[in-house]
Design an enzyme around this catalytic site. Structure first.
Site, short mmCIF file in Angstrom:
data_model
loop_
_atom_site.label_atom_id
_atom_site.label_comp_id
_atom_site.label_asym_id
_atom_site.label_seq_id
_atom_site.Cartn_x
_atom_site.Cartn_y
_atom_site.Cartn_z
N HIS A 294 0.88 -1.17 0.00
CA HIS A 294 0.00 0.00 0.00
C HIS A 294 0.92 1.22 0.00
O HIS A 294 2.03 1.16 0.53
CB HIS A 294 -0.82 -0.06 1.28
CG HIS A 294 -1.89 0.97 1.41
ND1 HIS A 294 -1.63 2.27 1.75
CD2 HIS A 294 -3.24 0.88 1.27
CE1 HIS A 294 -2.77 2.94 1.82
NE2 HIS A 294 -3.76 2.13 1.53
N LYS B 272 -10.37 -1.35 10.22
CA LYS B 272 -10.43 -2.56 9.37
C LYS B 272 -10.84 -3.75 10.22
O LYS B 272 -11.00 -4.86 9.73
CB LYS B 272 -9.05 -2.85 8.76
CG LYS B 272 -8.37 -1.67 8.13
CD LYS B 272 -8.68 -1.53 6.67
CE LYS B 272 -7.72 -0.54 6.04
NZ LYS B 272 -8.20 0.03 4.81
N CYS C 207 -4.73 2.58 -3.67
CA CYS C 207 -3.50 3.07 -3.04
C CYS C 207 -2.35 2.09 -3.26
O CYS C 207 -1.51 1.89 -2.37
CB CYS C 207 -3.69 3.33 -1.55
SG CYS C 207 -4.85 4.64 -1.20
#
Lengths: 412, 157
Positions: A129, A232, A370
C-alpha cells in the site's frame, strides 16, 4: 466429545443483524457492502460501547484527579490491555496508539528511521500500500538510504527467491504487508521474517488487511514492528496501533512533542514520559480506543477462525462464479488469499463499473487501491475490488453477479 | 436518478468511437491532465491561429465519462475563439455541478448537454471535467508563452 461439535454453525444472518448499516438501502436497493477491505462496518456492540463512553465516562485521560477523568483513563488503558491480549504482546508498554496504520508506519520511519544513513537499505515488496512505500521513500531521501523493492509474479505472489536475494547486511529494515489490500494475496511472512533476521535486518509487518481475518500472535510471528488500524477490524476510524518489543521502543527517540509524552518540561530541559506514552503526544482518541476494545471482544466472540472459514468459503464460491462471467479478468490469483477479489470487465472501465454496481446497491472499491505499482504491474489503470467480512453472505455475491450483468447491458 | 440518464447513447457512442483521438504533431500548445484518484489520464494537443483554435486532438485512458467528455469537447471547441471557449467551459462547469437541480441544460451547449446526467453522480463530476481543466491549462500555457516572448508571429518550436 469433539469440541467442534459444541460450536453452533456460523450463522451469518445473526451476524448481519448485529450491523445496523446492513439494513439500510442504497438508491432503493438492498445494500450489498463489498468494501470491507477499505473499511469494515461497525457492529452494534461497538456503536453502543462508544455511545456509553461518551454519555457516562468522558473526560481527558491521565490528567484529572476527579472521578470522571479516572473512569476515562481506566476505559482507555483497559482498551490498551485488550489490544495487548489480542496481539499476545508481553506488556502494555508495547502498545502505542496512533491515528492508524499509516501513522504507525510514519512513526517508525521518523523515529526508528533516524539511525539510517547512506548505504543502508530498506526492503519492501511490489505489493505494498502507498502507506508502506512513501514513508520509506521520504526516509531514504532524508538519510541517503536506498529503497529496494522485491518483485511479484503474474499470479500476484511474492517472488520469495528475489526477496531473499535482495537482502544483505546493508538491509536495515524489511517492511512488508501481511496481506495485499489490492490483490488479497497472503504473503509468506514466516519465511520473510526469518530471511530478514538472518541478515540482521529488522522487520515491520503491515497487518491492516490481516488482523480481522486471522489470529495474530506477535510473539509467535517474531517480527519487530506490527501495525494495524482499528477501522479494518470493525472498530472506529482515526485509531491505529503500533506494536514493538519494549527494548525496541526504548531505543527509539520520541517523534511528536506535546502533552502526555513528557514527564517534566522546563525551557532548559524536557524529560520524556515512559513507554508507551512517550509516543502519544496530545489527547488521544479515547472513544476510538474504547470502540476498538469492543470490536476485538465482538470478533473474538464470533471466533476469528470461524470468520476466516466463512470468508474462505465465500471467496471460493465468488471466485468460481466470477470466472464464469464473460470478459471478466481476476487480478491476483495467489494460492493463498483473503476475501478480496480484484477484477476488470472487458470494455467497461472500473469507474463506470463502480457507478453501475452502486446503482444496484453493490458497494465495491474502484481505483488503484493506493497501490499504483500493483496496477502498473498488471497493466491496468484501475480495478474493481470486492472484499468480504464476517457479515458478507451469498446474497451479496448474487447481487454482485446480477449487477455485472447490468453493466454488460449498459455497455453492450 | 437513472443510470440511462448518465450513460446516454451519445456518451456510449463517443466512448466507443472517440472523435479527434490522437496527437497533433506539430502543435502550438499541449497539456496533460490526470486524475490521481482514479487514474484517468489524457493529453491534449492544440493548433491555434491567432485567437482561434483550429484543431485539437486528445489521447489517453479513462472511463466512459472522461473519454466521451473529451471527445465531445474536441468537437465543440474546434474552430471557436477563446472567448467562446471560455463561455462553453463555464456553461459545462455549471451544468456538471448543478447537483439536485432539475433545470434543463442551456441550449448553447448543444451535444455537450448529454453530460448533464453527471450532476446526479457527484463522484463522477471530476471524470467529466478533467478534459476541460486540461484545455484551460493548455490555453493558459500558450498565452503565458506569448506574453513572455511578445506576440508570436513565428513559432520556432
Amino acid at each position: 466429545m469433539n469440541a467442534e461439535m459444541t460450536m453452533p454453525a456460523y450463522d451469518v444472518a445473526r451476524v448481519r443483524a448485529d450491523f445496523p448499516i446492513l439494513a439500510t438501502t442504497v438508491r432503493g436497493k438492498r445494500l450489498a457492502f463489498l468494501d470491507t477491505a477499505a473499511s469494515a462496518q461497525r457492529p452494534l456492540a461497538v456503536i453502543e460501547a462508544v455511545d456509553r463512553y461518551e454519555r457516562s465516562s468522558h473526560a481527558n485521560v491521565h490528567r484529572g484527579v476527579y472521578e470522571l477523568s479516572q473512569k476515562a483513563t481506566d476505559a482507555f488503558e483497559g482498551a490498551r490491555e485488550r489490544v495487548r491480549r489480542f496481539l499476545n504482546a508481553a506488556s502494555i508498554k508495547e502498545i502505542v496508539f496512533t491515528r492508524g496504520t499509516t501513522e504507525s508506519i510514519n512513526l517508525v520511519a521518523q523515529s526508528w528511521g533516524r539511525r539510517l544513513g547512506p548505504g543502508d537499505e530498506v526492503l519492501i515488496t511490489w505489493m505494498e500500500h502507498h502507506a508502506n512505500i512513501v514513508p520509506w521513500q521520504m526516509l531514504c531521501e532524508r538519510t541517503g538510504a536506498v529503497l529496494k523493492v522485491a518483485p511479484i509474479d503474474a499470479r500476484g505472489e511474492l517472488d520469495l527467491d528475489a526477496f531473499r536475494a535482495l537482502l544483505s547486511p546493508r538491509t536495515k529494515l524489511a517492511a512488508f504487508t501481511q496481506v495485499s489490500n489490492a490483490l488479497g494475496t497472503v504473503l509468506p511472512i514466516r519465511a520473510m521474517i526469518d530471511a530478514a533476521h538472518a541478515v540482521g535486518a529488522m522487520t515491520l509487518l503491515d497487518g491492516a488487511q490481516a488482523v480481522a481475518h486471522e489470529r495474530v500472535d506477535v510473539r509467535a510471528l517474531g517480527c519487530d514492528f506490527y501495525v494495524f488500524s482499528s477501522h479494518k477490524l470493525y472498530g472506529p476510524t482515526g485509531l491505529g496501533v503500533l506494536w514493538a518489543r519494549e527494548a525496541v521502543l526504548r531505543d527509539m527517540p520520541p517523534w511528536q512533542g506535546g502533552g502526555d509524552m513528557i514527564l517534566t518540561v522546563s525551557f532548559a530541559k524536557t524529560t520524556y514520559n515512559e513507554l508507551p506514552y512517550r509516543f502519544e503526544a496530545g489527547t488521544p482518541h479515547i472513544s476510538g480506543a474504547v470502540g476498538l476494545a469492543a470490536a476485538i471482544d465482538y470478533l473474538e466472540a464470533l471466533g476469528i477462525e470461524r470468520v476466516h472459514a466463512h470468508e474462505q468459503a465465500l471467496l471460493a464460491r465468488a471466485t468460481r462464479a466470477l470466472r464464469a462471467v464473460s470478459g471478466l479478468r481476476i487480478i491476483g490469483e495467489a494460492k493463498e488469499k483473503t476475501g478480496v477479489i480484484s477484477f476488470t470487465l472487458e470494455g467497461v472501465h472500473p469507474h463506470d463499473l463502480g457507478t453501475i454496481l452502486d446503482d444496484e446497491g453493490v458497494a465495491v472499491r474502484t481505483g488503484h487501491h493506493c497501490a499504483m505499482p500493483v496496477m502498473e504491474f498488471f497493466d491496468v489503470p484501475a480495478t474493481a475490488r470486492a472484499s468480504f467480512g464476517c457479515y458478507t453472505d451469498d446474497t451479496d455475491i448474487d447481487q454482485l453477479l446480477r449487477a455485472l450483468g447490468r453493466a454488460r447491458e449498459v455497455f453492450g | 436518478m437513472d443510470l440511462k440518464d448518465l450513460y446516454r447513447d451519445v456518451i456510449l457512442d463517443h466512448n466507443k468511437q472517440p472523435r479527434n483521438f490522437g496527437r497533433l504533431d506539430p502543435c502550438d500548445t499541449s497539456a496533460d491532465g490526470n486524475n490521481p484518484l482514479c487514474g484517468d489520464r489524457l493529453t491534449l494537443t492544440l493548433r491555434l491561429e491567432g485567437d482561434r483554435l483550429t484543431d485539437i486532438r486528445f489521447e489517453g485512458k479513462g472511463c466512459a465519462i472522461s473519454t466521451a467528455s473529451a471527445s465531445l469537447m474536441t468537437e465543440a471547441v474546434k474552430g471557436k475563439d477563446q472567448a467562446a471557449i471560455t463561455r462553453l467551459r463555464e456553461l459545462v462547469h455549471q451544468t456538471l455541478t448543478a447537483h439536485g437541480e432539475a433545470t434543463l441544460p442551456p441550449a448553447e451547449l448543444g451535444k455537450l448537454a448529454a453530460l448533464a446526467g453527471v450532476r446526479d453522480y457527484p463522484a463522477r463530476v471530476k471524470c467529466a471535467s478533467l478534459c476541460w481543466h486540461t484545455l484551460g491549462a493548455a490555453l493558459e500555457h500558450h498565452a503565458q508563452r506569448h506574453a513572455d516572448h511578445g506576440p508570436a508571429t513565428v513559432s520556432t518550436e
